[in-house]
Design an enzyme around this catalytic site. Structure first.
Site, PDB file in Angstrom:
ATOM      1  N   GLU A  27       0.851  -1.186   0.000  1.00  0.00           N
ATOM      2  CA  GLU A  27       0.000   0.000   0.000  1.00  0.00           C
ATOM      3  C   GLU A  27       0.889   1.240   0.000  1.00  0.00           C
ATOM      4  O   GLU A  27       2.017   1.205   0.505  1.00  0.00           O
ATOM      5  CB  GLU A  27      -0.879  -0.030   1.277  1.00  0.00           C
ATOM      6  CG  GLU A  27      -1.744   1.210   1.435  1.00  0.00           C
ATOM      7  CD  GLU A  27      -2.830   1.048   2.500  1.00  0.00           C
ATOM      8  OE1 GLU A  27      -2.848   0.017   3.200  1.00  0.00           O
ATOM      9  OE2 GLU A  27      -3.653   1.977   2.617  1.00  0.00           O
ATOM     10  N   GLU A 173     -12.502  -2.134   2.434  1.00  0.00           N
ATOM     11  CA  GLU A 173     -13.106  -1.958   3.774  1.00  0.00           C
ATOM     12  C   GLU A 173     -14.180  -0.870   3.785  1.00  0.00           C
ATOM     13  O   GLU A 173     -14.157   0.049   4.607  1.00  0.00           O
ATOM     14  CB  GLU A 173     -12.014  -1.655   4.815  1.00  0.00           C
ATOM     15  CG  GLU A 173     -11.068  -2.818   4.995  1.00  0.00           C
ATOM     16  CD  GLU A 173     -10.108  -2.694   6.180  1.00  0.00           C
ATOM     17  OE1 GLU A 173     -10.007  -1.611   6.775  1.00  0.00           O
ATOM     18  OE2 GLU A 173      -9.446  -3.708   6.491  1.00  0.00           O
ATOM     19  N   GLU A 292      -6.394  -9.366   3.413  1.00  0.00           N
ATOM     20  CA  GLU A 292      -5.524  -8.735   4.422  1.00  0.00           C
ATOM     21  C   GLU A 292      -5.496  -9.648   5.630  1.00  0.00           C
ATOM     22  O   GLU A 292      -6.537  -9.887   6.247  1.00  0.00           O
ATOM     23  CB  GLU A 292      -6.031  -7.344   4.840  1.00  0.00           C
ATOM     24  CG  GLU A 292      -5.744  -6.270   3.826  1.00  0.00           C
ATOM     25  CD  GLU A 292      -6.064  -4.861   4.328  1.00  0.00           C
ATOM     26  OE1 GLU A 292      -5.836  -4.572   5.524  1.00  0.00           O
ATOM     27  OE2 GLU A 292      -6.547  -4.073   3.512  1.00  0.00           O
ATOM     28  N   GLN A 351       1.577  -6.474   5.430  1.00  0.00           N
ATOM     29  CA  GLN A 351       1.862  -6.158   4.054  1.00  0.00           C
ATOM     30  C   GLN A 351       3.194  -6.793   3.677  1.00  0.00           C
ATOM     31  O   GLN A 351       3.570  -7.761   4.328  1.00  0.00           O
ATOM     32  CB  GLN A 351       1.853  -4.651   3.882  1.00  0.00           C
ATOM     33  CG  GLN A 351       0.467  -4.043   4.241  1.00  0.00           C
ATOM     34  CD  GLN A 351       0.297  -2.602   3.792  1.00  0.00           C
ATOM     35  OE1 GLN A 351       1.142  -2.009   3.148  1.00  0.00           O
ATOM     36  NE2 GLN A 351      -0.832  -2.012   4.169  1.00  0.00           N
TER      37      GLN A 351
HETATM   38  O1  AHR Z   1      -2.971  -2.852   6.094  1.00  0.00           O
HETATM   39  C1  AHR Z   1      -3.163  -1.654   6.775  1.00  0.00           C
HETATM   40  C2  AHR Z   1      -4.602  -1.173   6.745  1.00  0.00           C
HETATM   41  O2  AHR Z   1      -5.401  -2.075   7.451  1.00  0.00           O
HETATM   42  C3  AHR Z   1      -5.240  -1.102   5.390  1.00  0.00           C
HETATM   43  O3  AHR Z   1      -4.976   0.093   4.745  1.00  0.00           O
HETATM   44  C4  AHR Z   1      -6.689  -1.229   5.703  1.00  0.00           C
HETATM   45  O4  AHR Z   1      -7.400  -1.811   4.654  1.00  0.00           O
HETATM   46  C5  AHR Z   1      -6.730  -2.048   6.972  1.00  0.00           C
HETATM   47  O5  AHR Z   1      -7.564  -1.502   7.914  1.00  0.00           O
END
Ligand code: AHR
Length: 505
Positions: A27, A173, A292, A351
């Site tokens: 991200e 989300e 995620e 991530q």
């Molecule tokens: O991965 C970090 C954040 O966690 C992302 O931006 C979001 O989608 C989630 O809440």
């Protein structure tokens, strides 16, 4: 010593592992992009500014697909800011992470990075502040060969070949009040359906992921899925799940048991998908994208930077180090994903670099592998093929969350092409080693190739730039297989990979 028994038979199969189960996520957040994968001044940087040492380690890790560009970031992102001549790209306020986005990396650069890293792209579109038009234009930009406004724009920007992006997320989300452009389930469901239709009209070969809940504790969990699916069921291919875990009240036993909640979460979402399928009287089955997941100490993070010195370029955000016990939970999460491989087809560890990540860098300097890197690498490398329906008989322990948690958790994956069977297993015991006995008589003539163990006398041990080999897996396990009978000692609090191969005749 406590004993656990497993039975595996190749005739009893849960499902085929989709290679996209070993996905990750980059991200525009903190130093994931700038100072992470992109560092033009770095000694290993290629002509595009990408660190080649990081490309190499991502390849070594076995990542197959990377979700991009967010996360919360995508809900305020205009993809047109990130294409074309770099000197003309605008600097924007990123409201999600209170940072300044320079747009020096955008769609084309990221797709190029993915090609170099050997991964697919899982592209998320903005359904927060943007909508149908931006999404269908991005599909045209990425996937349409030529002869239209956006495909010709890509060509003029130096990318004559299409980016061939197959997997797309319809927002991020959207159930969360923290999300820019947060919506009710009906609002999101309508928008996602109309966007899906337009995107598939541009390229019917793409696959779409609709947003499920941001985590299983959301007050709207369950009803969100049912309402959204009422709108989008026929137009999408996957429904997303997100979940992060962390240790609370210094209670390791409960921390290790949280993957039982993850299993329940997956089963509940499967049930809702199948309920809507039955209600709509259609044969199409929906699959899940767990796009995620990770361990994340979100609430422990000092948010001073975002609060007091916002609008910095690539500030260090969420860069907490991972411990041995975090690696065990990541291993357990991977086991849970594999055990649900019949329905979970895509998963993205969140991530990849620097931000809640298995790989950490020093901007302009070295990098190191966090503890959580290793279970991911092992499963991505050895967990391809068919997941067997492993019968587990384990001693139990109780904790704050559950009365009975199996001390042993594990899964077996049969790779028929490579003629290899691999068992991934975690001993959750904090007190003692576990003797594993396996009945693998149905499997045939196999021998142990290697028993990899990750363990450490200090469950809080971690790797750092200066001590990057503090917690490493070793191949010193004692697993033996003879006449279809497996035995192995699994040390306390250990991650185990028992690799077996067919005996050549
Ligand atoms: O991965 C970090 C954040 O966690 C992302 O931006 C979001 O989608 C989630 O809440």
């Amino acid at each position: 010593m406590q004993k656990a028994k497993i039975i595996a038979d190749p005739d009893f199969i849960i499902g085929q592992v989709d290679p996209r189960l070993y996905g990750s996520f980059i991200e525009h957040l903190g130093r994931a992009v700038y100072g992470g994968i992109y560092d033009p001044g770095h000694p290993t940087a290629d002509e595009k500014g990408f660190r080649q040492d990081i490309i190499e380690v991502v390849r070594e890790m076995g990542v197959t697909i990377v979700r991009y560009p967010g996360g919360n970031f995508v809900s305020g992102y205009n993809w047109l800011d990130g294409v074309g001549p770099k000197e003309r790209r605008p600097k924007r306020l990123d409201l999600a992470w209170k940072s300044l986005e320079t747009n020096q990396v955008g769609t084309d650069e990221f797709c190029e990075w993915s090609r170099r890293a050997g991964t697919e792209v899982n592209m998320a579109v903005n359904l927060g502040t943007a909508g149908i038009d931006e999404a269908r234009n991005l599909v045209e930009y990425c996937n349409h060969p030529s002869g239209s406004y956006y495909s010709d724009m890509r060509i003029a920007n130096g990318y004559p070949d299409t980016h061939k992006i197959k997997t797309w997320c319809l927002g991020n989300e959207m159930d969360g009040p923290w999300q820019l452009g947060h919506k009710t389930a009906d609002e999101y469901g309508r928008l996602a359906a109309e966007t899906a239709i337009a995107m598939k009209w541009v390229d019917p070969s793409i696959e779409l992921v609709a947003c499920g809940s941001s985590n299983a504790k959301m007050p709207t969990f369950g009803s969100w899925e049912a309402t959204v699916l009422d709108h989008v069921y026929q137009y999408v291919d996957y429904l997303s799940l997100h979940q992060y875990y962390n240790k609370e009240a210094n209670d390791l036993g409960s921390f290790l048991a949280q993957t039982m909640l993850m299993d329940n979460f997956i089963q509940s979402v499967v049930s809702i998908c199948d309920y809507v399928r039955a209600k709509k009287k259609v044969s199409k089955k929906l699959y899940l994208s767990f796009d995620e997941w990770n361990v994340w100490y979100q609430n422990d993070f000092d948010k001073t930077i975002m609060r007091e010195t916002p609008w910095q370029v690539a500030p260090p955000l969420y860069e907490a180090p991972y411990t041995m016990e975090d690696a065990l939970v990541v291993g357990l999460m991977l086991i849970t994903l594999l055990r649900n491989a019949d329905r979970v087809k895509i998963a993205c560890m969140a991530q990849l670099v620097n931000t809640i990540a298995p790989i950490s860098t020093v901007t302009g300097g070295g990098f190191w592998r966090q503890t959580i890197y290793y279970p991911f690498m092992h499963t991505a490398r050895f967990g391809q093929g068919k997941v067997l329906n492993l019968q587990i008989h384990s001693p139990m322990y109780s904790n704050r969350l559950f009365d009975a948690v199996p001390v042993l958790d594990g899964v077996a994956v049969l790779n028929e092409d490579a003629e290899e069977l691999t068992i991934f297993a975690v001993n959750r015991s904090q007190e003692e080693a576990l003797l594993l006995e396996g009945d693998l008589r149905g499997v045939g003539d196999y021998r142990v190739i290697e028993h990899i163990i990750m363990e450490n006398p200090d469950p809080m041990a971690r790797n750092t730039m200066d001590n990057s080999s503090n917690v490493l897996p070793h191949s010193g396990g004692d697993a033996e297989l003879s006449n279809g009978r497996l035995t192995a000692n699994l040390p306390l609090l250990s991650w185990n990979v028992i690799r077996m191969g067919k005996i050549a005749r």
